[in-house]
Design an enzyme around this catalytic site. Structure first.
Site, PDB file in Angstrom:
ATOM      1  N   ASN A  95      49.512  41.912  32.261  1.00  0.00           N
ATOM      2  CA  ASN A  95      50.368  41.623  33.412  1.00  0.00           C
ATOM      3  C   ASN A  95      49.489  41.461  34.639  1.00  0.00           C
ATOM      4  O   ASN A  95      48.415  42.050  34.716  1.00  0.00           O
ATOM      5  CB  ASN A  95      51.339  42.787  33.647  1.00  0.00           C
TER       6      ASN A  95
ATOM      7  N   HIS B  54      49.770  42.079  38.739  1.00  0.00           N
ATOM      8  CA  HIS B  54      50.620  42.726  39.742  1.00  0.00           C
ATOM      9  C   HIS B  54      49.986  42.536  41.115  1.00  0.00           C
ATOM     10  O   HIS B  54      48.777  42.722  41.270  1.00  0.00           O
ATOM     11  CB  HIS B  54      50.765  44.218  39.425  1.00  0.00           C
TER      12      HIS B  54
ATOM     13  N   SER C 250      46.001  43.105  40.667  1.00  0.00           N
ATOM     14  CA  SER C 250      45.415  43.794  39.515  1.00  0.00           C
ATOM     15  C   SER C 250      45.919  43.153  38.221  1.00  0.00           C
ATOM     16  O   SER C 250      47.116  42.880  38.098  1.00  0.00           O
ATOM     17  CB  SER C 250      45.849  45.269  39.474  1.00  0.00           C
TER      18      SER C 250
ATOM     19  N   ASP D 158      53.862  49.103  35.717  1.00  0.00           N
ATOM     20  CA  ASP D 158      52.676  48.835  36.550  1.00  0.00           C
ATOM     21  C   ASP D 158      51.635  49.960  36.469  1.00  0.00           C
ATOM     22  O   ASP D 158      50.988  50.293  37.480  1.00  0.00           O
ATOM     23  CB  ASP D 158      53.087  48.625  38.027  1.00  0.00           C
TER      24      ASP D 158
HETATM   25  C1  GAR Z   1      52.519  36.766  41.447  1.00  0.00           C
HETATM   26  O1  GAR Z   1      52.084  37.097  42.741  1.00  0.00           O
HETATM   27  C2  GAR Z   1      52.489  37.991  40.564  1.00  0.00           C
HETATM   28  O2  GAR Z   1      51.449  38.880  40.886  1.00  0.00           O
HETATM   29  C3  GAR Z   1      53.827  38.601  40.845  1.00  0.00           C
HETATM   30  O3  GAR Z   1      54.703  37.521  40.923  1.00  0.00           O
HETATM   31  C4  GAR Z   1      54.000  36.400  41.467  1.00  0.00           C
HETATM   32  C5  GAR Z   1      54.313  35.200  40.593  1.00  0.00           C
HETATM   33  O4  GAR Z   1      53.823  34.031  41.200  1.00  0.00           O
HETATM   34  N1  GAR Z   1      54.208  39.523  39.805  1.00  0.00           N
HETATM   35  C6  GAR Z   1      54.918  40.619  40.042  1.00  0.00           C
HETATM   36  O5  GAR Z   1      55.338  40.917  41.137  1.00  0.00           O
HETATM   37  C7  GAR Z   1      55.188  41.469  38.820  1.00  0.00           C
HETATM   38  N2  GAR Z   1      55.549  42.794  39.194  1.00  0.00           N
HETATM   39  P1  GAR Z   1      53.793  32.682  40.394  1.00  0.00           P
HETATM   40  O6  GAR Z   1      55.153  32.533  39.689  1.00  0.00           O
HETATM   41  O7  GAR Z   1      53.588  31.628  41.427  1.00  0.00           O
HETATM   42  O8  GAR Z   1      52.658  32.775  39.391  1.00  0.00           O
END
Ligand code: GAR
Length: 218
Positions: free
Chosen positions: A117, A119, A146, A155
């Site tokens: 994942n 985060h 991370s 997480d």
């Molecule tokens: C990313 O910033 C990722 O780290 C976050 O969602 C975004 C997705 O962006 N993930 C979380 O918050 C998970 N807890 P994207 O769809 O443009 O790749």
């Protein structure tokens, strides 16, 4: 010590789970295509029928599946179907890239060491949602992203790599998110590449790279 991958090049099959825009997915698709990541994206699953990332997958002729949360009576039946769909792809690695549902513990345990994942915080700081706003409100001077192996605790799995950015006095959650995203595009491909090359392992919930404790700030 648990061995995490088939230690192969290019036929490591990645299944990417998304809920939204899929910019991380796009970077992964592009880098698999140009050979930077020695793997291929075998499928994309979204829990959101309208997720923009689905179109990115279709543009790259990658198979997609939607498991729409709203079409299920309860969490258990959603989890069951999602698990079935994931299994169907027979992935070597499940890559959560902005997937915003909490996964069932049984599924996570089944894929232990084979599910990553990303985060948007320097874990263990700011687990959960709204990380950029919370970092600003908490007057953090540094923030980031991370990549970690997924465990049933949200997480909190073993960290593979982190990317750091400064928090500027003028930052809004949006400007900070943009800077963090740039780090995500750097660190996620690196972690996936290590996995695909068979260089990652887990020992007592710590990640090893080439058999040695990893420097998560790489
Ligand atoms: C990313 O910033 C990722 O780290 C976050 O969602 C975004 C997705 O962006 N993930 C979380 O918050 C998970 N807890 P994207 O769809 O443009 O790749």
């Amino acid at each position: 010590m648990q061995s995490l991958s088939k230690s192969q090049t290019n036929n490591c099959h990645l299944l990417v789970l998304i809920s939204g825009s899929g910019t991380n997915l796009q970077v992964i698709i592009d880098q698999c295509k140009n050979g930077t990541i020695p793997a291929q994206v075998c499928g994309v699953i979204s829990d959101e029928p309208q997720a923009k990332g689905l179109q990115r997958a279709k543009n790259a002729r990658i198979q997609t599946t939607v498991v729409d949360y709203h079409c299920f009576d309860d969490r258990q039946s959603f989890d069951h179907r999602l698990g079935q769909e994931i299994d169907c792809y027979r992935p070597d690695l499940v890559v959560l890239a902005g997937f915003m549902r909490i996964l069932d513990a049984e599924l996570v345990e089944r894929y232990y060491g084979r599910m990553l994942n990303i985060h948007p915080s320097l874990l263990p700081n700011y687990q959960g949602l709204n990380t950029h706003a919370r970092a600003i409100a908490g007057r953090a001077t540094e923030h980031g992203a991370s990549v970690h192996f997924v465990t049933p605790e949200l997480d909190a799995g073993p960290i593979v790599i982190q990317g750091r950015v400064p928090v500027l006095p003028s930052d809004t959650p949006e400007s900070l998110a943009q800077r963090v995203h740039q780090e995500e595009y750097r660190i996620y491909p690196r972690a996936i590449t290590w996995f695909a090359q068979g260089r990652l392992s887990i020992q007592a919930d710590r990640v090893l790279l080439d058999g040695r404790p990893i420097d998560i700030c790489a």
